[in-house]
Design a protein around this motif. Structure first.
Motif, PDB file in Angstrom:
ATOM      1  N   THR A   1     -12.781  51.209  44.897  1.00  0.00           N
ATOM      2  CA  THR A   1     -13.009  52.389  45.740  1.00  0.00           C
ATOM      3  C   THR A   1     -14.289  52.238  46.545  1.00  0.00           C
ATOM      4  OG1 THR A   1     -12.016  53.668  43.967  1.00  0.00           O
ATOM      5  CG2 THR A   1     -13.120  54.907  45.696  1.00  0.00           C
ATOM      6  N   LEU A   2     -15.342  51.773  45.860  1.00  0.00           N
ATOM      7  CA  LEU A   2     -16.626  51.618  46.542  1.00  0.00           C
ATOM      8  C   LEU A   2     -16.532  50.603  47.668  1.00  0.00           C
ATOM      9  CD1 LEU A   2     -19.181  51.550  43.573  1.00  0.00           C
ATOM     10  CD2 LEU A   2     -18.622  53.429  45.097  1.00  0.00           C
ATOM     11  N   LEU A   3     -15.892  49.474  47.373  1.00  0.00           N
ATOM     12  CA  LEU A   3     -15.954  48.351  48.302  1.00  0.00           C
ATOM     13  C   LEU A   3     -14.855  48.404  49.372  1.00  0.00           C
ATOM     14  CD1 LEU A   3     -17.923  46.028  48.524  1.00  0.00           C
ATOM     15  CD2 LEU A   3     -16.302  44.578  47.320  1.00  0.00           C
ATOM     16  N   ILE A   4     -13.683  48.961  49.044  1.00  0.00           N
ATOM     17  CA  ILE A   4     -12.573  48.912  49.996  1.00  0.00           C
ATOM     18  C   ILE A   4     -12.220  50.292  50.544  1.00  0.00           C
ATOM     19  CG2 ILE A   4     -10.143  48.338  50.308  1.00  0.00           C
ATOM     20  CD1 ILE A   4     -10.529  46.066  48.346  1.00  0.00           C
TER      21      ILE A   4
ATOM     22  N   ALA B   1     -13.891  53.215  50.475  1.00  0.00           N
ATOM     23  CA  ALA B   1     -14.947  53.959  51.160  1.00  0.00           C
ATOM     24  C   ALA B   1     -15.150  53.494  52.609  1.00  0.00           C
ATOM     25  CB  ALA B   1     -16.249  53.878  50.372  1.00  0.00           C
ATOM     26  N   PRO B   2     -15.264  52.181  52.861  1.00  0.00           N
ATOM     27  CA  PRO B   2     -15.398  51.768  54.264  1.00  0.00           C
ATOM     28  C   PRO B   2     -14.211  52.204  55.112  1.00  0.00           C
ATOM     29  CG  PRO B   2     -15.934  49.942  52.808  1.00  0.00           C
ATOM     30  CD  PRO B   2     -15.407  51.043  51.946  1.00  0.00           C
ATOM     31  N   LEU B   3     -13.011  52.153  54.510  1.00  0.00           N
ATOM     32  CA  LEU B   3     -11.810  52.554  55.236  1.00  0.00           C
ATOM     33  C   LEU B   3     -11.882  54.042  55.595  1.00  0.00           C
ATOM     34  CD1 LEU B   3      -9.137  51.339  56.129  1.00  0.00           C
ATOM     35  CD2 LEU B   3      -8.152  52.030  53.948  1.00  0.00           C
ATOM     36  N   ALA B   4     -12.287  54.843  54.608  1.00  0.00           N
ATOM     37  CA  ALA B   4     -12.340  56.281  54.833  1.00  0.00           C
ATOM     38  C   ALA B   4     -13.412  56.648  55.846  1.00  0.00           C
ATOM     39  CB  ALA B   4     -12.601  57.003  53.505  1.00  0.00           C
ATOM     40  N   VAL B   5     -14.547  55.936  55.807  1.00  0.00           N
ATOM     41  CA  VAL B   5     -15.653  56.299  56.682  1.00  0.00           C
ATOM     42  C   VAL B   5     -15.296  56.076  58.150  1.00  0.00           C
ATOM     43  CG1 VAL B   5     -17.054  54.207  56.992  1.00  0.00           C
ATOM     44  CG2 VAL B   5     -18.169  56.384  56.567  1.00  0.00           C
ATOM     45  N   ILE B   6     -14.420  55.111  58.417  1.00  0.00           N
ATOM     46  CA  ILE B   6     -14.016  54.835  59.795  1.00  0.00           C
ATOM     47  C   ILE B   6     -13.354  56.072  60.397  1.00  0.00           C
ATOM     48  CG2 ILE B   6     -12.505  53.444  61.263  1.00  0.00           C
ATOM     49  CD1 ILE B   6     -12.848  51.214  59.086  1.00  0.00           C
TER      50      ILE B   6
ATOM     51  N   ALA C   1     -13.373  59.160  59.083  1.00  0.00           N
ATOM     52  CA  ALA C   1     -14.259  60.325  58.990  1.00  0.00           C
ATOM     53  C   ALA C   1     -15.185  60.372  60.204  1.00  0.00           C
ATOM     54  CB  ALA C   1     -15.063  60.264  57.697  1.00  0.00           C
TER      55      ALA C   1
ATOM     56  N   ALA D   1     -12.762  51.718  66.718  1.00  0.00           N
ATOM     57  CA  ALA D   1     -12.523  50.963  65.484  1.00  0.00           C
ATOM     58  C   ALA D   1     -11.287  51.472  64.757  1.00  0.00           C
ATOM     59  CB  ALA D   1     -13.738  51.053  64.568  1.00  0.00           C
TER      60      ALA D   1
ATOM     61  N   THR E   1      -8.224  49.588  62.980  1.00  0.00           N
ATOM     62  CA  THR E   1      -7.972  49.837  61.554  1.00  0.00           C
ATOM     63  C   THR E   1      -6.505  50.164  61.321  1.00  0.00           C
ATOM     64  OG1 THR E   1     -10.212  50.708  61.429  1.00  0.00           O
ATOM     65  CG2 THR E   1      -8.772  51.128  59.553  1.00  0.00           C
TER      66      THR E   1
ATOM     67  N   LEU F   1      -3.850  48.230  58.961  1.00  0.00           N
ATOM     68  CA  LEU F   1      -2.990  48.860  57.951  1.00  0.00           C
ATOM     69  C   LEU F   1      -1.517  48.537  58.222  1.00  0.00           C
ATOM     70  CD1 LEU F   1      -4.834  52.290  57.578  1.00  0.00           C
ATOM     71  CD2 LEU F   1      -4.853  50.352  55.999  1.00  0.00           C
TER      72      LEU F   1
END
Lengths: 273, 294
Positions: free
Chosen positions: B28-31, B33-38, B40, B252, B256, B260
């Motif tokens: 979750t931290l590494l994959i 979270a970066p995906l969600a932040v894009i 967000a 971005a 993304t 996906l």
């Protein structure tokens, strides 16, 4: 070996292949080597051993080693969980392991920077513990760990799937503990794949550029990776220096390719695939 | 695989729970979270801002340039991949190993090194630079340079899917077809292609994803001319460094979504049997087995 070619199309397919390889792959690499070689040994040596270049090698190699070490542990744990356990979201995670390969590196770079920035989701939490990720070598490691994550998972996974349960059962029936079986039976069988994945991940980290430059801060001597130094020399129109530094990276890539091929040949022999 | 009648190593409930929790948390931290932040960030100022960023002429041009590059480079790459696989698996000749290494080489080379190398071919200080300038042909800092650098970076994608597969399938079917009088093209289209189509598509999907997202090599050869030679990844960098964070993440988010879609396509194609002939997934040098001296 056959004397006669039975199937048609040798000339055409070979012609296309050789043209493409010559024009797209061999020509530029040759031009780079030629340019670097035309520098003369003294100039070349002076550029590639300058203090700033040496610092960039140190940052790159150490960060890549740390990122790879992290992925060795996490990648093995991830592969193990994906192969051996059933849990909700397993298939989703299995698919998402490829995200770091599919996501453009620039996108990964800005996303990781935002998450780990001191006002970001993780960054603000880490800042309260006085850990700074963005614009430090730690940030370079995070970016490298992200982009090279899939290598170890994807090389270990098939080996773990093909592992014969009888080997473990035999060890269990002889009264060996789980930890002991893992260490003396399973780990040796996984080692070739682990090594092959490790060298792939390390090589990728050495050459990574897009994801890193956003998060690294790019301070000369401290957080400047070798790829960026080559890029900066180009922007300064210092073409000989760019050629020399790029040739060092090219040489490192060849060494890693040889190591990887050797390890992969070994891994293939062990898994008999 | 999941029959756990005699418990296997690592099946103790405590260890299981610990390892699954570890994997989920770090994953979750590494994959995630970066995906969600894009997304967000892309939608942090609402849909209208997102839409107006995407509709900006510079962004639209960057999308256009990226698509044009892919439309030129991916088909050429596919033809090369098929030709290379046909040459390497249907015939015996000397130097096969060397040719395989050369085809796979771009995976081992940093995109930055690739970009620098292209500069020394077509740049003013390069091999053909002065010649090209006197003939008034522009390769670098223009579309041809972007296409060439992209082709370098993605060169092995289709070939590396087809070579191991066609190796495993052998030559018998094609030899039977030609001995019955079918032409080479007929043999290819009716005998070979149906057997390799999923693997080929798999290679094309991965090639396209890598190509549209390429940053390092293209950033060296493109010259970063806003609205002219900026591909989508370069445009993201430009917006980001201009402190147009929402714009950068909006752009971005397009890439993304492409990533996906690529992952979904990859999973679907793997169900058809594609991508099984090598261990590591999307990139990385894979030693192609060369036991072809039969």
């Amino acid at each position: 070996m056959r004397q006669r070619r039975i199937l048609p199309g040798f000339g055409l397919s070979m012609g296309i292949t050789l043209c493409y390889v010559a024009v797209i792959v061999a020509l530029p690499i040759g031009a780079l080597v030629f340019k670097a070689a035309s520098l003369g040994p003294e100039d070349y040596w002076r550029i590639v051993t300058s203090a700033r270049a040496l610092a960039s090698y140190r940052v790159t190699v150490l960060s890549a080693a740390a990122a790879t070490a992290f992925n060795l542990v996490f990648g093995l744990a991830l592969a193990w969980a994906l192969v051996r356990y059933q849990f909700p979201g397993r298939r989703l995670i299995d698919a998402m392991v490829d995200l770091p390969f599919a996501l453009p590196t620039a996108v990964a770079g800005i996303a990781l920077t935002t998450v780990f920035a001191s006002n970001g989701w993780f960054g603000s939490f880490l800042a309260s513990m006085n850990i700074k990720v963005v614009y430090t070598p730690l940030g370079i490691m995070v970016a490298m760990a992200f982009t090279s994550l899939p290598f170890i998972v994807r090389t270990v996974q098939p080996v773990l799937e093909d592992l014969d349960p009888a080997l473990e059962e035999a060890a269990q029936s002889l009264g060996s503990s789980d930890l002991n079986i893992f260490r003396r039976v399973i780990l040796p069988l996984l080692t070739p794949a682990l090594l092959a994945g490790t060298s792939l991940a390390f090589a990728r980290s050495l050459g990574e550029f897009g994801a890193i430059i956003f998060i690294a801060g790019n301070q000369p001597m401290e957080t400047e990776i070798t790829a960026l130094l080559a890029f900066i020399r180009l922007e300064e129109y210092d073409y000989p220096a760019a050629a020399a530094i790029a040739s060092v990276m090219l040489f490192a890539a060849f060494v890693m390719l040889a190591v990887t091929n050797y390890l992969q040949a070994r891994a293939l022999r062990y898994t008999a695939r | 695989m999941t029959s756990r009648k005699p418990p296997r190593v690592g099946d103790s409930p405590t260890f299981r729970r610990f390892l699954i929790a570890f994997v989920l948390i770090v994953g979750t931290l590494l994959i995630a979270a970066p995906l969600a932040v894009i997304f967000a960030q892309a939608f942090s100022k609402g849909w209208p801002t997102f839409a107006s960023t995407i509709a900006h002429p510079d962004t639209r041009h960057a999308i256009f340039l990226t698509v044009v590059t892919a439309l030129i480079a991916v088909p050429i790459n596919t033809v090369f991949g098929i030709a290379a696989a046909w040459a390497l698996t249907k015939f015996d000749f000397r130097g096969k190993r060397l040719l395989t290494i050369l085809i796979e080489l771009p995976f081992s080379i940093s995109p930055i090194v690739a970009g620098v190398a292209y500069l020394f071919v077509y740049g003013l200080q390069g091999l053909f630079g002065p010649l090209l300038q006197s003939a008034d042909i522009k390769i670098l800092f223009a579309l041809p340079g972007i296409v060439l650098a992209s082709m370098f970076v993605t060169a092995p994608f289709v070939a590396r899917e087809l070579i191991p597969l066609m190796q495993a399938q052998g030559r018998d079917l094609e030899e039977a077809a030609t001995s019955l009088g079918a032409s080479g093209w007929r043999t290819f289209f009716y005998v070979t292609l149906p057997n390799i189509r999923w693997a080929m598509l798999y290679g094309i999907v991965l090639c396209n994803a890598r190509l549209m997202g390429e940053f390092g090599a293209v950033s060296v050869v493109s010259g970063n001319i806003r609205g002219q030679t900026n591909t989508l990844p370069l445009h993201i960098e430009l917006l980001y460094h201009d402190y147009q964070t929402v714009g950068a993440f909006a752009a971005a988010s397009i890439l993304t979504v492409l990533a996906l879609v690529t992952i979904v396509a990859k999973v679907l194609l793997e169900r058809q049997g594609a991508g099984r002939h090598h261990g590591s997934a999307l990139a990385g040098p894979v030693a192609v087995s060369q036991d072809t001296t039969r």
